[in-house]
Design an enzyme around this catalytic site. Structure first.
Site, PDB file in Angstrom:
ATOM      1  N   TYR A  83       0.844  -1.198   0.000  1.00  9.47           N
ATOM      2  CA  TYR A  83       0.000   0.000   0.000  1.00  9.47           C
ATOM      3  C   TYR A  83       0.875   1.242   0.000  1.00  9.47           C
ATOM      4  O   TYR A  83       2.025   1.224   0.453  1.00  9.47           O
ATOM      5  CB  TYR A  83      -0.973   0.013   1.187  1.00  9.47           C
ATOM      6  CG  TYR A  83      -0.358   0.133   2.552  1.00  9.47           C
ATOM      7  CD1 TYR A  83      -0.189   1.377   3.168  1.00  9.47           C
ATOM      8  CD2 TYR A  83       0.023  -1.004   3.260  1.00  9.47           C
ATOM      9  CE1 TYR A  83       0.354   1.476   4.438  1.00  9.47           C
ATOM     10  CE2 TYR A  83       0.564  -0.910   4.533  1.00  9.47           C
ATOM     11  CZ  TYR A  83       0.728   0.326   5.109  1.00  9.47           C
ATOM     12  OH  TYR A  83       1.263   0.425   6.365  1.00  9.47           O
ATOM     13  N   TYR A  97      -4.283   0.667  -2.018  1.00  8.74           N
ATOM     14  CA  TYR A  97      -3.876  -0.707  -1.743  1.00  8.74           C
ATOM     15  C   TYR A  97      -3.742  -1.538  -3.016  1.00  8.74           C
ATOM     16  O   TYR A  97      -4.478  -1.354  -3.978  1.00  8.74           O
ATOM     17  CB  TYR A  97      -4.926  -1.400  -0.859  1.00  8.74           C
ATOM     18  CG  TYR A  97      -5.046  -0.843   0.530  1.00  8.74           C
ATOM     19  CD1 TYR A  97      -4.208  -1.263   1.548  1.00  8.74           C
ATOM     20  CD2 TYR A  97      -6.039   0.092   0.834  1.00  8.74           C
ATOM     21  CE1 TYR A  97      -4.329  -0.770   2.836  1.00  8.74           C
ATOM     22  CE2 TYR A  97      -6.167   0.597   2.125  1.00  8.74           C
ATOM     23  CZ  TYR A  97      -5.311   0.163   3.114  1.00  8.74           C
ATOM     24  OH  TYR A  97      -5.440   0.655   4.380  1.00  8.74           O
ATOM     25  N   ASN A 163     -11.899  -3.304  13.012  1.00  7.15           N
ATOM     26  CA  ASN A 163     -11.346  -2.422  11.978  1.00  7.15           C
ATOM     27  C   ASN A 163     -12.098  -2.651  10.668  1.00  7.15           C
ATOM     28  O   ASN A 163     -11.923  -3.696  10.043  1.00  7.15           O
ATOM     29  CB  ASN A 163      -9.856  -2.740  11.776  1.00  7.15           C
ATOM     30  CG  ASN A 163      -8.966  -1.644  12.307  1.00  7.15           C
ATOM     31  OD1 ASN A 163      -9.393  -0.515  12.489  1.00  7.15           O
ATOM     32  ND2 ASN A 163      -7.712  -1.983  12.549  1.00  7.15           N
ATOM     33  N   LYS A 224     -12.670   3.270  21.166  1.00  2.66           N
ATOM     34  CA  LYS A 224     -11.708   4.341  20.890  1.00  2.66           C
ATOM     35  C   LYS A 224     -12.401   5.479  20.144  1.00  2.66           C
ATOM     36  O   LYS A 224     -13.118   5.252  19.176  1.00  2.66           O
ATOM     37  CB  LYS A 224     -10.542   3.777  20.066  1.00  2.66           C
ATOM     38  CG  LYS A 224      -9.675   2.796  20.846  1.00  2.66           C
ATOM     39  CD  LYS A 224      -8.776   1.991  19.927  1.00  2.66           C
ATOM     40  CE  LYS A 224      -9.609   1.001  19.132  1.00  2.66           C
ATOM     41  NZ  LYS A 224      -8.789   0.113  18.289  1.00  2.66           N
ATOM     42  N   ASP A 257      -3.903   1.008  16.759  1.00  2.29           N
ATOM     43  CA  ASP A 257      -3.125  -0.222  16.936  1.00  2.29           C
ATOM     44  C   ASP A 257      -2.192  -0.095  18.143  1.00  2.29           C
ATOM     45  O   ASP A 257      -2.007  -1.050  18.901  1.00  2.29           O
ATOM     46  CB  ASP A 257      -2.306  -0.521  15.684  1.00  2.29           C
ATOM     47  CG  ASP A 257      -3.144  -0.509  14.415  1.00  2.29           C
ATOM     48  OD1 ASP A 257      -4.333  -0.859  14.493  1.00  2.29           O
ATOM     49  OD2 ASP A 257      -2.603  -0.135  13.355  1.00  2.29           O
TER      50      ASP A 257
END
Length: 312
Positions: A83, A97, A163, A224, A257
């Site tokens: 990517y 990507y 994700n 988050k 992450d």
């Protein structure tokens, strides 16, 4: 085995080289794995690469970091995806990507994985994400869900991050269905509010997201929300917001992450959810003030703080 992390490693093109030429590497679960091993946590990364010089360079770099690469398997004809990343003046990033033929997509089809499943099933913690599921064919997704089920049955913990990358799925409903299965098996949930809102097609609060995950069976949920601070729901108590100080951001790559890694290391050491959130925030704050999802080690890196808070 202390921690097993399953996912895809990709070659990353940006202006500052680390592996070779203009390439470095990244991937959501890989980023967390590197942070966790830097914090002194015994961590194995489970993925597939190719028989090519770049794949070999990746493995050597991970070994230098201290990552357990016993379960990095080699596909005979495929290579890692790649990517390109662009970071704007505000520190926000965008990606292009090339991953359709990535070796990691074949992970659960490789015969070498069969002997590794029992070892991985005995891990203290298994961690994967919705991207880990997204890159796999349906049979691979079933195999990963079954592996999570085995970890739970043997007394281990399962951590999961939803994700969501829409381009990896044929439709949102498919992604949501697989994510719900993962949530039901997870003991620690690490969603990002924006991802959950996109999956559900609704502007839900962090508290509502946490309660949805708990209703599906995940008892410890950390939602988050960037600079707004995470919403934490655990131990059967009402959700609360962990406050975070505002920071100047250079590059948001890998912030979530890093938070996941700091949080999980702290929880493995037996710290409560507040201390774990503090550890996650410290690591994420260090990352976003530097370029790249896995910045090179420096004297001010907070990994020693995590190591000093107990032995992983």
């Amino acid at each position: 085995m202390r921690v097993a992390i399953i996912g895809e490693a990709m070659l990353e093109y940006r202006s500052q080289p680390r592996v070779t030429g203009g390439l470095t590497y990244g991937g959501d679960t890989l980023n967390s794995a590197i942070h966790m091993v830097r914090a002194g946590c015994e961590t194995a990364f489970v993925t597939a690469l190719g028989h090519d010089p770049l794949s070999d360079a990746l493995v050597k770099d991970w070994q230098r970091e201290g990552l357990d690469t016993r379960y990095v398997f080699k596909h005979p004809t495929k290579q890692p995806g790649i990517y390109a990343i662009h970071v704007d003046a505000r520190g926000e990033r965008s990606f292009i990507y090339w991953r359709e033929d990535s070796a990691a997509r074949t992970l659960f089809d490789l015969p070498d994985l069969d002997h590794a499943r029992d070892h991985v099933a005995g891990a203290d913690l298994l961690y994967f994400s919705l991207i880990s599921l997204a890159i796999l064919p349906p049979s691979g997704r079933e195999a990963l869900i079954d592996l999570a089920r085995r970890v739970r049955a043997q007394g281990g913990r399962v951590a999961y991050d939803s994700n969501f990358r829409p381009r990896l799925w044929d439709k949102v409903q498919t992604a949501l269905a697989w994510s719900n299965q993962a949530i039901a098996l997870a003991t620690i949930g690490l969603p990002t509010a924006e991802d959950e809102q996109a999956l559900l097609g609704a502007d839900m609060s962090g508290e509502a997201i946490a309660e949805r995950w708990r209703a599906l069976g995940c008892s410890e949920v950390i939602v988050k929300r960037g600079p707004a601070g995470p919403v934490i729901a655990a131990e059967g108590k009402a959700a609360f917001v962990y406050p975070c100080d505002p920071l100047q951001m250079i590059d948001s790559s890998g912030a979530g992450d890093a938070f996941n890694a700091g949080y999980l290391v702290a929880r493995l050491k037996g710290h409560d959810v507040r201390m774990a959130a503090k550890c996650g925030h410290e690591l994420a704050a260090w990352v976003i003030q530097r370029p790249g999802a896995i910045p090179p080690l420096s004297g001010d890196a907070p990994y020693h703080h995590l190591r000093d808070k107990g032995v992983a």
